[in-house]
Design a protein around this motif. Structure first.
Motif, PDB file in Angstrom:
ATOM      1  N   THR A 296     -83.827  52.772  -5.616  1.00  0.00           N
ATOM      2  CA  THR A 296     -83.009  51.989  -6.606  1.00  0.00           C
ATOM      3  C   THR A 296     -82.150  50.698  -6.142  1.00  0.00           C
ATOM      4  OG1 THR A 296     -81.348  53.568  -6.876  1.00  0.00           O
ATOM      5  CG2 THR A 296     -83.304  53.755  -8.601  1.00  0.00           C
ATOM      6  N   ALA A 297     -82.074  50.798  -4.744  1.00  0.00           N
ATOM      7  CA  ALA A 297     -81.314  49.734  -4.111  1.00  0.00           C
ATOM      8  C   ALA A 297     -81.679  49.455  -2.673  1.00  0.00           C
ATOM      9  CB  ALA A 297     -79.854  50.183  -4.298  1.00  0.00           C
ATOM     10  N   ILE A 298     -82.537  48.565  -2.527  1.00  0.00           N
ATOM     11  CA  ILE A 298     -82.942  48.242  -1.224  1.00  0.00           C
ATOM     12  C   ILE A 298     -82.806  46.998  -1.034  1.00  0.00           C
ATOM     13  CG2 ILE A 298     -84.445  50.312  -0.929  1.00  0.00           C
ATOM     14  CD1 ILE A 298     -86.715  48.640  -1.806  1.00  0.00           C
ATOM     15  N   GLY A 299     -82.575  46.407   0.309  1.00  0.00           N
ATOM     16  CA  GLY A 299     -82.930  44.987   0.525  1.00  0.00           C
ATOM     17  C   GLY A 299     -81.526  44.436   0.511  1.00  0.00           C
ATOM     18  N   VAL A 300     -80.385  44.960   1.030  1.00  0.00           N
ATOM     19  CA  VAL A 300     -79.185  44.135   1.140  1.00  0.00           C
ATOM     20  C   VAL A 300     -79.129  43.611   2.423  1.00  0.00           C
ATOM     21  CG1 VAL A 300     -76.640  44.079   0.952  1.00  0.00           C
ATOM     22  CG2 VAL A 300     -78.051  45.336  -0.873  1.00  0.00           C
ATOM     23  N   SER A 301     -78.943  42.061   2.422  1.00  0.00           N
ATOM     24  CA  SER A 301     -78.549  41.541   3.735  1.00  0.00           C
ATOM     25  C   SER A 301     -77.040  41.889   4.194  1.00  0.00           C
ATOM     26  CB  SER A 301     -78.828  40.229   3.736  1.00  0.00           C
ATOM     27  OG  SER A 301     -80.087  39.742   3.389  1.00  0.00           O
ATOM     28  N   ALA A 302     -77.220  41.999   5.537  1.00  0.00           N
ATOM     29  CA  ALA A 302     -75.661  41.875   6.121  1.00  0.00           C
ATOM     30  C   ALA A 302     -74.869  43.096   5.808  1.00  0.00           C
ATOM     31  CB  ALA A 302     -74.803  40.812   5.717  1.00  0.00           C
ATOM     32  N   VAL A 303     -75.527  44.156   5.440  1.00  0.00           N
ATOM     33  CA  VAL A 303     -74.803  45.580   5.122  1.00  0.00           C
ATOM     34  C   VAL A 303     -74.466  46.230   6.570  1.00  0.00           C
ATOM     35  CG1 VAL A 303     -76.084  45.820   3.028  1.00  0.00           C
ATOM     36  CG2 VAL A 303     -76.771  47.232   5.222  1.00  0.00           C
ATOM     37  N   ALA A 304     -75.293  46.108   7.437  1.00  0.00           N
ATOM     38  CA  ALA A 304     -75.120  46.763   8.925  1.00  0.00           C
ATOM     39  C   ALA A 304     -74.304  46.247   9.695  1.00  0.00           C
ATOM     40  CB  ALA A 304     -76.565  47.026   9.632  1.00  0.00           C
ATOM     41  N   LEU A 305     -72.806  45.997   9.331  1.00  0.00           N
ATOM     42  CA  LEU A 305     -71.574  45.393  10.112  1.00  0.00           C
ATOM     43  C   LEU A 305     -71.345  46.591  11.140  1.00  0.00           C
ATOM     44  CD1 LEU A 305     -70.091  43.838   6.858  1.00  0.00           C
ATOM     45  CD2 LEU A 305     -71.716  42.769   8.599  1.00  0.00           C
ATOM     46  N   LEU A 306     -70.893  45.978  12.185  1.00  0.00           N
ATOM     47  CA  LEU A 306     -70.498  47.101  13.272  1.00  0.00           C
ATOM     48  C   LEU A 306     -68.863  46.834  13.545  1.00  0.00           C
ATOM     49  CD1 LEU A 306     -73.294  46.210  15.580  1.00  0.00           C
ATOM     50  CD2 LEU A 306     -73.166  47.965  13.940  1.00  0.00           C
ATOM     51  N   ALA A 307     -68.183  46.197  14.180  1.00  0.00           N
ATOM     52  CA  ALA A 307     -66.688  45.922  14.096  1.00  0.00           C
ATOM     53  C   ALA A 307     -66.489  44.403  14.625  1.00  0.00           C
ATOM     54  CB  ALA A 307     -65.969  46.706  15.053  1.00  0.00           C
TER      55      ALA A 307
ATOM     56  N   ALA B 183     -69.860  43.571   3.003  1.00  0.00           N
ATOM     57  CA  ALA B 183     -69.207  41.825   3.678  1.00  0.00           C
ATOM     58  C   ALA B 183     -70.090  40.836   3.215  1.00  0.00           C
ATOM     59  CB  ALA B 183     -69.389  42.149   4.889  1.00  0.00           C
ATOM     60  N   ILE B 184     -70.555  40.888   1.749  1.00  0.00           N
ATOM     61  CA  ILE B 184     -71.408  39.966   1.130  1.00  0.00           C
ATOM     62  C   ILE B 184     -70.625  38.645   0.531  1.00  0.00           C
ATOM     63  CG2 ILE B 184     -73.318  39.312  -0.446  1.00  0.00           C
ATOM     64  CD1 ILE B 184     -74.409  41.958  -0.063  1.00  0.00           C
ATOM     65  N   ALA B 185     -70.647  37.605   0.697  1.00  0.00           N
ATOM     66  CA  ALA B 185     -69.576  36.734   0.279  1.00  0.00           C
ATOM     67  C   ALA B 185     -70.256  36.148  -1.208  1.00  0.00           C
ATOM     68  CB  ALA B 185     -69.623  35.326   0.969  1.00  0.00           C
TER      69      ALA B 185
ATOM     70  N   ALA C 292     -81.996  40.544 -12.358  1.00  0.00           N
ATOM     71  CA  ALA C 292     -81.448  41.443 -11.251  1.00  0.00           C
ATOM     72  C   ALA C 292     -79.789  41.523 -11.414  1.00  0.00           C
ATOM     73  CB  ALA C 292     -81.886  41.113  -9.828  1.00  0.00           C
ATOM     74  N   ARG C 293     -79.418  40.023 -11.642  1.00  0.00           N
ATOM     75  CA  ARG C 293     -77.807  40.047 -11.428  1.00  0.00           C
ATOM     76  C   ARG C 293     -77.215  40.447 -12.551  1.00  0.00           C
ATOM     77  NH1 ARG C 293     -74.410  35.659  -8.270  1.00  0.00           N
ATOM     78  NH2 ARG C 293     -72.330  36.368  -9.067  1.00  0.00           N
ATOM     79  N   ALA C 294     -77.901  40.313 -13.886  1.00  0.00           N
ATOM     80  CA  ALA C 294     -77.320  40.813 -15.059  1.00  0.00           C
ATOM     81  C   ALA C 294     -77.313  42.371 -14.828  1.00  0.00           C
ATOM     82  CB  ALA C 294     -78.131  40.289 -16.057  1.00  0.00           C
TER      83      ALA C 294
ATOM     84  N   ILE D  29     -74.585  36.250  -3.299  1.00  0.00           N
ATOM     85  CA  ILE D  29     -75.074  37.323  -4.035  1.00  0.00           C
ATOM     86  C   ILE D  29     -76.463  37.357  -4.541  1.00  0.00           C
ATOM     87  CG2 ILE D  29     -74.532  38.735  -6.374  1.00  0.00           C
ATOM     88  CD1 ILE D  29     -71.686  38.458  -5.585  1.00  0.00           C
ATOM     89  N   ASP D  30     -76.722  36.006  -4.990  1.00  0.00           N
ATOM     90  CA  ASP D  30     -78.057  35.893  -5.564  1.00  0.00           C
ATOM     91  C   ASP D  30     -79.093  35.954  -4.659  1.00  0.00           C
ATOM     92  OD1 ASP D  30     -77.217  35.304  -8.278  1.00  0.00           O
ATOM     93  OD2 ASP D  30     -77.651  33.386  -8.144  1.00  0.00           O
ATOM     94  N   ASN D  31     -78.998  35.602  -3.431  1.00  0.00           N
ATOM     95  CA  ASN D  31     -79.936  35.645  -2.441  1.00  0.00           C
ATOM     96  C   ASN D  31     -80.133  36.989  -1.831  1.00  0.00           C
ATOM     97  OD1 ASN D  31     -81.329  34.396   0.089  1.00  0.00           O
ATOM     98  ND2 ASN D  31     -79.909  35.802   1.197  1.00  0.00           N
TER      99      ASN D  31
END
Length: 219
Positions: free
Chosen positions: A6-17, A130-132, A107-109, A136-138
């Motif tokens: 139900t929730a795949i494909g988020v860019s930039a979720v693998a943030l390290l430090a 860490a998504i600006a 999807a945004r709604a 969000i739309d992207n």
């Protein structure tokens, strides 16, 4: 990370430090480029702009110190997602998948409804992924594309077998794209579809911790 359809494909979720903002020098072969994908340059300035968007949003948050400390290698993780987005676009094109602006709006709604409103969605995704706000739309478009690709190839991303099938499809696209990364950011692993040392940007928790569940169900 939790694997769930139900929730795949988020860019930039693998943030390290916190690395400083990136300098503009590139590799000898591609000056000024953070990476080159099928001859298309991802410039250091483009990468800096996305990193700056996140940092500006983080600095405006009451939890700014915590958010910045938790995303120290933001530049590298962002580049990972920028490359991944191009790989996903090719895999989707090869599979005949298209996503309209209306699909993204729907999807945004759904995401805003699940999060409890637009403001809460922006705050939640900044804090947890860490998504600006401007991205969000992207990010939602990526989710929709990933869900449709999964269904097209008959892969259930909630299972190891399904995930392996998705990685295989993306890896086939990635391997054909001649991806050249500036060594300062690492090396692209075409089969795993990621920069070495980062995690798959297309997997994220289905329900963000702390309530609400901003994950969308696109199928």
């Amino acid at each position: 990370m939790i694997r769930r359809r139900t929730a795949i494909g988020v860019s930039a979720v693998a943030l390290l430090a916190t690395t400083p903002l990136l300098t503009a020098c590139g590799s000898d072969a591609h000056p000024g480029a953070a990476a080159v994908v099928e001859g298309d340059r991802i410039t250091v300035s483009q990468l800096q702009a996305q990193v700056r968007d996140v940092r500006d949003a983080q600095e405006a948050s009451p939890q700014s110190a915590e958010l910045i400390a938790g995303t120290a290698q933001l530049g590298r993780a962002t580049l990972n997602s920028m490359i991944f987005d191009r790989v996903l676009a090719k895999a989707a094109d090869d599979a005949g998948i298209t996503v309209s602006r209306r699909d993204v709006q729907q999807a945004r709604a759904e995401a805003e409804r699940a999060a409890g409103g637009a403001v809460k969605l922006r705050r939640m995704w900044l804090q947890q992924y860490a998504i600006a706000p401007a991205r969000i739309d992207n990010t939602l478009r990526t989710q929709v594309v990933m869900d449709r690709l999964s269904r097209k190839i008959g892969a259930d991303s909630s299972t190891p077998e399904g995930q392996a099938k998705i990685v295989k499809a993306l890896g086939d696209a990635s391997s054909s794209m001649n991806i050249d990364v500036n060594p300062r950011y690492g090396k692209w692993d075409a089969k795993q579809v990621r920069l070495g040392g980062t995690q798959e940007p297309w997997l994220r928790p289905a329900e963000p911790q702390g309530g609400g569940g901003a994950g969308i169900g696109t199928g």
